[in-house]
Design an enzyme around this catalytic site. Structure first.
Site, PDB file in Angstrom:
ATOM      1  N   GLU A   1      -1.685   8.471   8.399  1.00  0.00           N
ATOM      2  CA  GLU A   1      -0.266   8.087   8.415  1.00  0.00           C
ATOM      3  C   GLU A   1       0.420   8.524   9.713  1.00  0.00           C
ATOM      4  O   GLU A   1       1.323   7.874  10.211  1.00  0.00           O
ATOM      5  CB  GLU A   1       0.475   8.699   7.212  1.00  0.00           C
ATOM      6  CG  GLU A   1       0.192   8.009   5.876  1.00  0.00           C
ATOM      7  CD  GLU A   1       0.768   6.604   5.795  1.00  0.00           C
ATOM      8  OE1 GLU A   1       1.930   6.402   6.176  1.00  0.00           O
ATOM      9  OE2 GLU A   1       0.038   5.695   5.350  1.00  0.00           O
TER      10      GLU A   1
ATOM     11  N   ASP B   1       0.869  -1.182   0.000  1.00  0.00           N
ATOM     12  CA  ASP B   1       0.000   0.000   0.000  1.00  0.00           C
ATOM     13  C   ASP B   1       0.901   1.226   0.000  1.00  0.00           C
ATOM     14  O   ASP B   1       2.095   1.139   0.283  1.00  0.00           O
ATOM     15  CB  ASP B   1      -0.896  -0.003   1.251  1.00  0.00           C
ATOM     16  CG  ASP B   1      -1.803   1.231   1.319  1.00  0.00           C
ATOM     17  OD1 ASP B   1      -2.295   1.660   0.258  1.00  0.00           O
ATOM     18  OD2 ASP B   1      -2.004   1.779   2.419  1.00  0.00           O
ATOM     19  N   SER B   2       0.301   2.378  -0.299  1.00  0.00           N
ATOM     20  CA  SER B   2       1.054   3.627  -0.236  1.00  0.00           C
ATOM     21  C   SER B   2       1.525   3.902   1.194  1.00  0.00           C
ATOM     22  O   SER B   2       2.372   4.762   1.404  1.00  0.00           O
ATOM     23  CB  SER B   2       0.168   4.789  -0.690  1.00  0.00           C
ATOM     24  OG  SER B   2      -0.938   4.908   0.194  1.00  0.00           O
TER      25      SER B   2
ATOM     26  N   HIS C   1      -7.047   3.135   3.652  1.00  0.00           N
ATOM     27  CA  HIS C   1      -6.788   3.818   4.926  1.00  0.00           C
ATOM     28  C   HIS C   1      -8.091   4.085   5.701  1.00  0.00           C
ATOM     29  O   HIS C   1      -8.076   4.183   6.922  1.00  0.00           O
ATOM     30  CB  HIS C   1      -6.113   5.176   4.687  1.00  0.00           C
ATOM     31  CG  HIS C   1      -4.637   5.115   4.389  1.00  0.00           C
ATOM     32  ND1 HIS C   1      -4.134   4.573   3.240  1.00  0.00           N
ATOM     33  CD2 HIS C   1      -3.566   5.561   5.108  1.00  0.00           C
ATOM     34  CE1 HIS C   1      -2.808   4.690   3.249  1.00  0.00           C
ATOM     35  NE2 HIS C   1      -2.448   5.283   4.377  1.00  0.00           N
TER      36      HIS C   1
ATOM     37  N   CYS D   1     -10.821   3.769  -0.107  1.00  0.00           N
ATOM     38  CA  CYS D   1      -9.391   3.910   0.182  1.00  0.00           C
ATOM     39  C   CYS D   1      -9.109   3.001   1.367  1.00  0.00           C
ATOM     40  O   CYS D   1      -9.864   3.015   2.354  1.00  0.00           O
ATOM     41  CB  CYS D   1      -9.071   5.366   0.533  1.00  0.00           C
ATOM     42  SG  CYS D   1      -7.405   5.624   1.177  1.00  0.00           S
TER      43      CYS D   1
ATOM     44  N   CYS E   1      -4.303  -1.122  -2.125  1.00  0.00           N
ATOM     45  CA  CYS E   1      -4.417   0.326  -2.303  1.00  0.00           C
ATOM     46  C   CYS E   1      -5.322   0.571  -3.508  1.00  0.00           C
ATOM     47  O   CYS E   1      -5.016   0.118  -4.624  1.00  0.00           O
ATOM     48  CB  CYS E   1      -3.018   0.893  -2.556  1.00  0.00           C
ATOM     49  SG  CYS E   1      -2.973   2.651  -2.940  1.00  0.00           S
TER      50      CYS E   1
HETATM   51  N1  DGL Z   1      -4.560   3.331   0.794  1.00  0.00           N
HETATM   52  C1  DGL Z   1      -4.543   4.092  -0.415  1.00  0.00           C
HETATM   53  C2  DGL Z   1      -5.813   3.809  -1.242  1.00  0.00           C
HETATM   54  O1  DGL Z   1      -6.478   2.808  -0.997  1.00  0.00           O
HETATM   55  C3  DGL Z   1      -4.287   5.517  -0.036  1.00  0.00           C
HETATM   56  C4  DGL Z   1      -4.032   6.387  -1.155  1.00  0.00           C
HETATM   57  C5  DGL Z   1      -3.033   7.472  -0.923  1.00  0.00           C
HETATM   58  O2  DGL Z   1      -1.903   7.170  -0.560  1.00  0.00           O
HETATM   59  O3  DGL Z   1      -3.409   8.617  -1.195  1.00  0.00           O
HETATM   60  O4  DGL Z   1      -6.145   4.502  -2.158  1.00  0.00           O
END
Ligand code: DGL
Length: 280
Positions: A169, A28-29, A203, A201, A91
């Site tokens: 984060e 993931d990011s 997150h 998302c 993600c």
């Molecule tokens: N968890 C990522 C998603 O599902 C976050 C995206 C981001 O880093 O902006 O899109």
């Protein structure tokens, strides 16, 4: 020609050389995809896993498609180098912008995550649903295609969750700043009488308690975590790659930023996981 899962017997031949005990790779990011990891670990408790949190490059949501693709390639190649048997792109932003290319370029099976528009559209009674996601997801061609296919007679309120990922984060889940943003983003949805809120998302599942406080009881919040875990299990079963070992798995988490938020979000697993900082 490269082998793809749809190439039938030929592919089964290739994947049969992979070890069933090899880890499932997840990226993931940042820390948000741990919400997906939790679902996968719950459904597949004996599978070894490696999770990459690319927090040094988060958020992906405001990046260009080219940048999202190149970061996704970097993460995928690292997981392949770590001998993973399958990759979960945990993600939505990376999935909606890069998964087609990843699947074209790599033979490893890849599972992605997309906003759960279909179940929301099928179940809505008020004919109005809300979607909270990143700019990168909402502007992607893949998201538009899915949204168009399932929401013909439905009003869809799409809201970019600008600023939410950086706060998650930091682990600032109960900050007044985050509360203010959630109130702002849900207001047009409540005004439009939504009865389903889709979290687009990975997150955002960490915001469910806060969202429940704000939203009327008539709104059901849905995310895609459970569906992704089921797909992961099905894909491994189809490829005969499910682990047959009934023993404590190795659960590794790597971040290229500070480890604090990962430790906080995974606190309940602290005795069974390894969290390390690593350059990637
Ligand atoms: N968890 C990522 C998603 O599902 C976050 C995206 C981001 O880093 O902006 O899109």
């Amino acid at each position: 020609m490269k082998a793809r899962p749809r190439d039938g017997l030929f592919v089964f031949g290739i994947f049969s050389t992979m070890k069933k005990t090899a880890p499932i790779g997840i990226f993931d990011s940042g820390v948000g995809g741990t919400s997906i990891w939790k679902e996968i670990h719950q459904l597949l408790p004996y599978e070894n896993t490696i999770y990459l949190a690319d927090s040094a490059n988060a958020p992906y949501g405001n990046r260009s498609e080219t940048e999202i693709v190149s970061l996704s390639i970097k993460n995928t190649e690292m997981l392949i180098a770590m001998d993973c048997k399958l990759i979960v792109v945990a993600c939505n932003t990376a999935t909606t912008n890069a998964i087609d290319l990843l699947r074209k370029n790599y033979t490893i099976p890849i599972i992605g995550i997309e906003p759960a528009i279909k179940p929301a559209a099928l179940q809505t009674q008020s004919k109005s649903i809300g979607i909270l996601a990143t700019k990168g997801t909402l502007s992607s061609a893949l998201f538009h295609k899915t949204s168009k296919a399932f929401t013909k007679d439905i009003s869809v309120i799409e809201i970019v969750g600008e600023g939410l990922v950086p706060l998650i984060e930091k682990g600032a889940l109960n900050s007044p700043e985050l509360q203010k943003l959630l109130l702002e983003y849900t207001a047009p949805m409540v005004a439009a009488n939504i009865d389903y809120l889709v979290l687009g998302c990975s997150h955002y599942p960490y915001l469910i308690p806060q969202l429940k406080e704000i939203l009327p009881d008539t709104v059901t919040i849905i995310d895609s975590g459970e569906a992704v875990a089921r797909q992961t299990k099905n894909m491994l079963a189809t490829l005969n790659l499910l682990s047959e070992e009934i023993k404590t798995p190795t659960l590794q988490f790597y971040t290229n930023a500070e480890t604090g938020t990962l430790k906080f979000l995974l606190h309940e697993f602290k005795d069974s996981i390894i969290i390390q900082k690593k350059e990637f």
